[in-house]
Scaffold this motif. Structure first.
Motif, PDB file in Angstrom:
ATOM      1  N   ILE A 125       0.817  -1.217   0.000  1.00 23.10           N
ATOM      2  CA  ILE A 125       0.000   0.000   0.000  1.00 23.10           C
ATOM      3  C   ILE A 125       0.849   1.266   0.000  1.00 23.10           C
ATOM      4  O   ILE A 125       0.536   2.238  -0.703  1.00 23.10           O
ATOM      5  CB  ILE A 125      -0.951  -0.011   1.213  1.00 23.10           C
ATOM      6  CG1 ILE A 125      -1.937  -1.187   1.079  1.00 23.10           C
ATOM      7  CG2 ILE A 125      -1.717   1.303   1.347  1.00 23.10           C
ATOM      8  CD1 ILE A 125      -2.777  -1.433   2.300  1.00 23.10           C
ATOM      9  N   CYS A 223      -3.499   6.190   3.277  1.00 19.66           N
ATOM     10  CA  CYS A 223      -4.904   6.101   2.862  1.00 19.66           C
ATOM     11  C   CYS A 223      -5.654   7.415   3.074  1.00 19.66           C
ATOM     12  O   CYS A 223      -6.655   7.677   2.394  1.00 19.66           O
ATOM     13  CB  CYS A 223      -5.607   4.979   3.622  1.00 19.66           C
ATOM     14  SG  CYS A 223      -5.078   3.317   3.134  1.00 19.66           S
ATOM     15  N   ALA A 226      -5.205   9.196  -0.117  1.00 23.26           N
ATOM     16  CA  ALA A 226      -5.308   8.376  -1.319  1.00 23.26           C
ATOM     17  C   ALA A 226      -6.712   8.459  -1.914  1.00 23.26           C
ATOM     18  O   ALA A 226      -7.640   9.014  -1.321  1.00 23.26           O
ATOM     19  CB  ALA A 226      -4.961   6.926  -0.992  1.00 23.26           C
ATOM     20  N   LEU A 230      -8.203   3.206  -3.849  1.00 20.42           N
ATOM     21  CA  LEU A 230      -7.085   2.659  -3.071  1.00 20.42           C
ATOM     22  C   LEU A 230      -7.509   2.387  -1.641  1.00 20.42           C
ATOM     23  O   LEU A 230      -7.134   1.361  -1.057  1.00 20.42           O
ATOM     24  CB  LEU A 230      -5.895   3.615  -3.106  1.00 20.42           C
ATOM     25  CG  LEU A 230      -4.660   3.174  -2.311  1.00 20.42           C
ATOM     26  CD1 LEU A 230      -4.125   1.848  -2.853  1.00 20.42           C
ATOM     27  CD2 LEU A 230      -3.573   4.242  -2.355  1.00 20.42           C
TER      28      LEU A 230
END
Length: 310
Positions: A125, A223, A226, A230
């Protein structure tokens, strides 16, 4: 002065009680749980081995978790099922230490494998462009071997020191062999054993725990900025791992608490249930969580169970 120390040939597991005919009900329930653990984990292992699309690092680690669950449950259930039907609950000294070693290495390896899985999710990630170069199948297997080798060595050292202790008693207030109750039967000072035990606990449990927390903090930071796609992908792959990690951490916390408290002051049924939770719930939880939450495994399992299309 005459030395009265001795090393008993057998240990007595004193937490078992005479439940009369209820023992057969308990035996049947625990046997069904053991069969469920074997079946569920074998489905995950066989599915990942046979389905080529699942030959990826993340699924290799899931397979390793299932192998570890089978290993740990094999160290506990066969003996436990025999004890449920037995009138006496004595276990030989060698069998006790073998069971102890298997259960402790299982517990430690579970944490190190979960730590390696957190690293895999972190790279996937946070560094997606480098994932396929940093996390190959060979690298995944190397990380797994390293992750399980250290607990096996550390637990062996700790177990060796316990074996060397002269013991003046043989009663263990547990339903399986555990290190600290054995150490408390020692006739000599156990400061050295306690120091080694704490070192093993910190390096095999708390360090992987901190690493998992660090990895997820980094994932949350990425995140936050993002795209929605995602974030959805990260949630899909990280949620099963996070649920597994939290469940297992809670189980181990309860087990560590039991080993340090005076179990004579706790209801025996409560102690037995908490001990069973530590060994049963994670082994059932892992295949169910990954089998139900990850669409790749769910689809592969459905394909194998439904048979070939006509």
């Amino acid at each position: 002065m005459k030395n009265v120390t001795q090393n008993p040939a057998y240990f007595q597991l004193t937490l078992f009680a005479d439940y009369g005919r209820l023992r057969y009900l308990f035996f049947t329930l625990c046997l069904l749980i053991y069969i469920m653990i074997i079946s569920a984990n074998m489905v995950i292992i066989i599915t990942i081995m046979l389905e080529r699309s699942l030959h990826q690092p993340m699924f290799i680690f899931i397979c390793c978790l299932s192998v570890n669950s089978l290993y740990g449950s094999a160290g506990f259930f066969p003996r436990f099922l025999v004890d449920l039907l037995s009138d006496s609950h004595f276990i030989s000294r060698p069998s006790c230490f073998i069971q102890m070693y298997v259960i402790y290495t299982y517990a430690s390896c579970e944490f190190t494998i979960l730590g390696v899985m957190a690293y895999d999710r972190f790279v996937a990630i946070c560094q997606p462009l480098h994932y396929h170069t940093k996390m190959t199948i060979r690298k995944a297997l190397s990380l797994w071997m390293t992750g399980i080798s250290y607990p096996f060595v550390c637990c062996f050292v700790g177990m060796y020191l316990t074996v060397q202790l002269p013991l003046c008693g043989n009663k263990l207030p547990r339903i399986f062999c555990s290190n600290w109750p054995v150490v408390k039967n020692s006739c000599v000072d156990t400061t050295h054993n306690n120091a080694v035990g704490q070192f093993v606990t910190i390096t095999t449990i708390f360090i992987p725990l901190l690493f998992v927390l660090f990895s997820y903090v980094q994932i949350l930071i990425v995140c936050k900025t993002a795209s929605a796609e995602l974030r959805g992908k990260a949630l899909q792959t990280c949620l099963p791992h996070l649920v597994t990690f939290v469940t297992y951490s809670f189980s181990v916390f309860l087990e560590l608490s039991l080993t340090r408290f005076d179990t004579n002051k706790i209801n025996p049924i409560v102690t037995a249930v908490l001990s069973l939770e530590y060994l049963m719930v994670p082994s059932i939880n892992n295949p169910l969580i990954y089998g139900l939450k990850l669409p790749q495994i769910r689809a592969a399992v459905y394909q194998f169970t439904s048979g070939p299309k006509e």
